[in-house]
Design a protein around this motif. Structure first.
Motif, PDB file in Angstrom:
ATOM      1  N   PHE A 152      11.213   6.496   2.258  1.00 35.81           N
ATOM      2  CA  PHE A 152      10.030   6.306   1.415  1.00 35.81           C
ATOM      3  C   PHE A 152       8.970   5.492   2.157  1.00 35.81           C
ATOM      4  O   PHE A 152       7.808   5.881   2.250  1.00 35.81           O
ATOM      5  CB  PHE A 152      10.455   5.606   0.129  1.00 35.81           C
ATOM      6  N   TRP A 153       9.387   4.348   2.711  1.00 37.17           N
ATOM      7  CA  TRP A 153       8.412   3.469   3.355  1.00 37.17           C
ATOM      8  C   TRP A 153       7.919   4.028   4.678  1.00 37.17           C
ATOM      9  O   TRP A 153       6.787   3.739   5.109  1.00 37.17           O
ATOM     10  CB  TRP A 153       8.990   2.068   3.512  1.00 37.17           C
ATOM     11  N   GLY A 154       8.735   4.844   5.349  1.00 39.02           N
ATOM     12  CA  GLY A 154       8.235   5.524   6.542  1.00 39.02           C
ATOM     13  C   GLY A 154       7.061   6.423   6.197  1.00 39.02           C
ATOM     14  O   GLY A 154       6.054   6.471   6.916  1.00 39.02           O
ATOM     15  N   ARG A 155       7.168   7.129   5.084  1.00 41.99           N
ATOM     16  CA  ARG A 155       6.079   8.003   4.641  1.00 41.99           C
ATOM     17  C   ARG A 155       4.852   7.186   4.223  1.00 41.99           C
ATOM     18  O   ARG A 155       3.717   7.554   4.527  1.00 41.99           O
ATOM     19  CB  ARG A 155       6.558   8.882   3.483  1.00 41.99           C
ATOM     20  N   ILE A 156       5.075   6.086   3.515  1.00 35.16           N
ATOM     21  CA  ILE A 156       3.953   5.261   3.056  1.00 35.16           C
ATOM     22  C   ILE A 156       3.201   4.663   4.240  1.00 35.16           C
ATOM     23  O   ILE A 156       1.962   4.640   4.272  1.00 35.16           O
ATOM     24  CB  ILE A 156       4.465   4.152   2.113  1.00 35.16           C
ATOM     25  N   THR A 157       3.927   4.164   5.225  1.00 35.35           N
ATOM     26  CA  THR A 157       3.277   3.617   6.417  1.00 35.35           C
ATOM     27  C   THR A 157       2.432   4.673   7.100  1.00 35.35           C
ATOM     28  O   THR A 157       1.290   4.419   7.519  1.00 35.35           O
ATOM     29  CB  THR A 157       4.326   3.058   7.394  1.00 35.35           C
ATOM     30  N   SER A 158       2.977   5.885   7.219  1.00 35.18           N
ATOM     31  CA  SER A 158       2.245   6.987   7.845  1.00 35.18           C
ATOM     32  C   SER A 158       0.961   7.295   7.075  1.00 35.18           C
ATOM     33  O   SER A 158      -0.108   7.490   7.666  1.00 35.18           O
ATOM     34  CB  SER A 158       3.138   8.223   7.915  1.00 35.18           C
TER      35      SER A 158
END
Length: 592
Positions: free
Chosen positions: A507-513
């Protein structure tokens, strides 16, 4: 001197359970599970979504029957005598059945009646439960008016109303703020340590498993490992390090890049640095990023690190790619995406949000933190144009939400705290519906749906009713639907509640991107470690602003702890407790 182990309270051997979906597909929920829990001990069952934890709990309490295998609970064969087991245990499922239009006292009385607890017995039991849960001052309050943490404590009290021999708790702290979570665990530990109760708990919080006597790590219906928490932790010994970001790089950006490296098993922001777990202890040379070495400092392993080592061995890595938007938002980082000034919302005599002010710039990740009932979700609903403000200024994506709510909503994405898509519709039907609702048509619509399914790995579930998706994939679908129209601002209200650690990393990998491509993100969360992904956070309580700043500025409020750096959770608890002490002081009460 030889230590005599306590008798076994739960003994499971080679349990297997298979379900059949509406599509005809079979799902193996448990595939030869064996474990034991001893009397007077606390056992944690942990694992990702779909591991089989809840199915196992339902078998133990006799609500389901295994297809094969043996299961004895407190000396009783569950398959042969499920009712006898249910008469002697307590089970608190994830969604405990409180009656929200009944008071605290009426809920207790109802459960006491259902379990045959006599009025005389209640006189002895109720005072203990009220003292334990600190609900004595709220017996007349409707259950529906309680905060999330208080509801969980009432659910626990109702479960304990008949003094069970075994207590089963399925994700008792999901959606509960850090203060309430600490209070719940104080109750559970007291029941085990002081009263000798046997407790089995499933949890998404791996720090909770670290407090238990025994831990069982599950994945895809199988046991990966079990033993004392320290034995799980030892699997990552020598592999854990802290990495310092280069000047000017946020910790979350370094985390996202390190997490894509094949030799890195886990990476999470922590106190301005990135905590990583490497595949092998002997890899002590600095990692390289764009040819430049990233210095590493060895740190002791913890339970979460051992868990991630185990999980990686069977499931591989998490999100190893980044999301790419077709049309990233325009404007520079100085653009104000969200402006809130003196925001107030009342419901009759109750003030849910009390003169709150903050600004969020384009591309920032901004966190709204606070205990249950702090006003976070109410603030969110106003920011999304779902609820009008009573007073104050509220501008989102350049639109005044008091006059242009419909215009603003076209530029926003929203993922609700609870799964809010259409459970009877398939994944494809949900995506088609929301694409149409956002005004997408023809080729553009087909392209965006294809993008969403590829990015969130939803293709294999295309025809499955969304209500039957595993929990982690429900969250993926909700987020995919919210991004179909490529919004400028994304609102995430407790979007990771109940998600396992790997799902939260993804989830947070996507948000950072998304943030690095200019999408502004506003998020609420009860996982305080997730606040480390934010550029800035605000902490609310009772609708008021208590503190605002970068994670480093917030951590500075924490009380010093010998032997370790203060965490966001330490700071959160210190800030909220200090504010409540001030509000309860004689001077504050006289002023009120």
């Amino acid at each position: 001197m030889t230590t005599v182990e306590p008798p076994v309270a739960v003994a499971a051997a080679n349990l297997r359970k298979v379900f059949r979906r509406a599509t005809g597909e079979t799902v193996v929920a448990l595939d030869g599970i064996s474990f034991s829990a001893r009397q007077g001990t606390l056992t944690a069952i942990v694992g990702p979504d779909g591991a089989g934890k809840t199915t196992l709990m339902r078998l133990v309490c006799g609500l389901m029957t295994a297809d094969s295998g043996d299961l004895d609970v407190i000396g009783i064969n569950v398959a042969a005598n499920p009712q006898e087991v249910q008469d002697r245990i307590g089970y608190m499922p994830q969604k405990f059945g409180l009656y929200e239009d009944l008071s605290v006292q009426e809920n207790l009385d109802l459960y006491a009646e259902l379990h045959g607890v006599t009025p005389e017995q209640r006189k002895a039991i109720y005072p203990r439960l009220m003292e334990m849960t600190q609900l004595g001052s709220f017996t007349g309050r409707l259950a529906g008016k309680l905060s999330g943490g208080m509801k969980q404590k009432l659910g626990l009290a109702c479960t304990l109303v008949r003094s069970p021999q075994l207590l089963l708790l399925d994700e008792p702290t999901v959606g509960v703020d850090p203060l309430s979570r600490r209070e719940l665990w104080e109750i559970v530990l007291k029941l085990v340590r002081d009263e000798g109760l046997t407790v089995i708990v499933t949890t998404s919080y791996l720090d909770e498993a670290e407090r238990c006597d025994h831990a069982v790590v599950m994945h895809a219906g199988q046991v990966l490992a079990q033993g004392m928490p320290g034995e799980i932790t030892a699997k990552a010994e020598g592999c854990t390090f802290m990495a310092t970001p280069p000047d000017g790089m946020p910790a979350r950006s370094l985390q996202a890049r390190l997490f894509q490296l094949p030799q890195v098993i886990d990476a999470v922001p922590e106190a301005g640095k990135v905590r990583i777990v490497r595949a092998f202890a002997e890899e002590r040379n600095p990692l390289a990023l764009n040819g430049a070495p990233i210095p590493l400092e060895a740190v002791p392993a913890r339970f979460e690190d051992g868990f991630m080592m185990l999980f990686h061995a069977v499931a591989g890595g998490g999100l190893r790619n980044v999301m790419t938007l077709d049309h990233p938002p325009t404007g520079d980082g100085d653009t104000i995406a969200v402006e809130v000034h003196d925001l107030t919302r009342t419901f009759g005599d109750f003030t849910a949000v009390n003169h709150v002010s903050f600004e969020v710039r384009k591309g920032e990740i901004y966190g709204l933190l606070g205990p249950n009932g702090a006003g976070k979700s109410t603030t969110f609903r106003m920011l999304c144009g779902l609820l009008p403000a009573t007073s104050g200024t509220l501008r989102v994506a350049g639109a005044d939400l008091r006059t242009s709510r419909a215009e603003a909503r076209q530029r926003l994405g929203y993922v609700a705290q609870k799964f809010s898509l259409y459970g009877q519709l398939s994944v494809d039907e949900n995506l088609d519906f929301f694409a149409s609702a956002y005004g997408l048509r023809g080729t553009r619509k087909r392209d965006r749906i294809a993008w969403a399914k590829q990015q969130f790995e939803l293709d294999r579930f295309s025809d499955l009713p969304s209500g039957q998706l595993p929990g982690g994939f429900k969250q993926r679908l909700a987020m995919a639907a919210s991004l179909l129209h490529e919004p400028e601002i994304l609102f995430l209200d407790e979007a990771t509640s109940g998600a396992d650690p790997m799902a939260r990393r993804e989830f947070w990998g996507r948000i950072t991107s998304l943030s690095e491509q200019g999408v502004t993100v506003i998020v609420t969360t009860h996982f305080m470690d997730e606040a480390e992904y934010c550029d800035r956070v605000v902490i609310l309580d009772a609708g008021r602003t208590l503190a605002e700043g970068t994670p480093a500025e917030i951590r500075a409020h924490a009380h010093p702890t010998e032997g370790r750096e203060p965490t966001m959770e330490d700071a959160f608890i210190a800030i909220v407790e200090e504010s409540r002490r001030e509000q309860d002081s004689p001077i504050a009460r006289s002023a009120a």
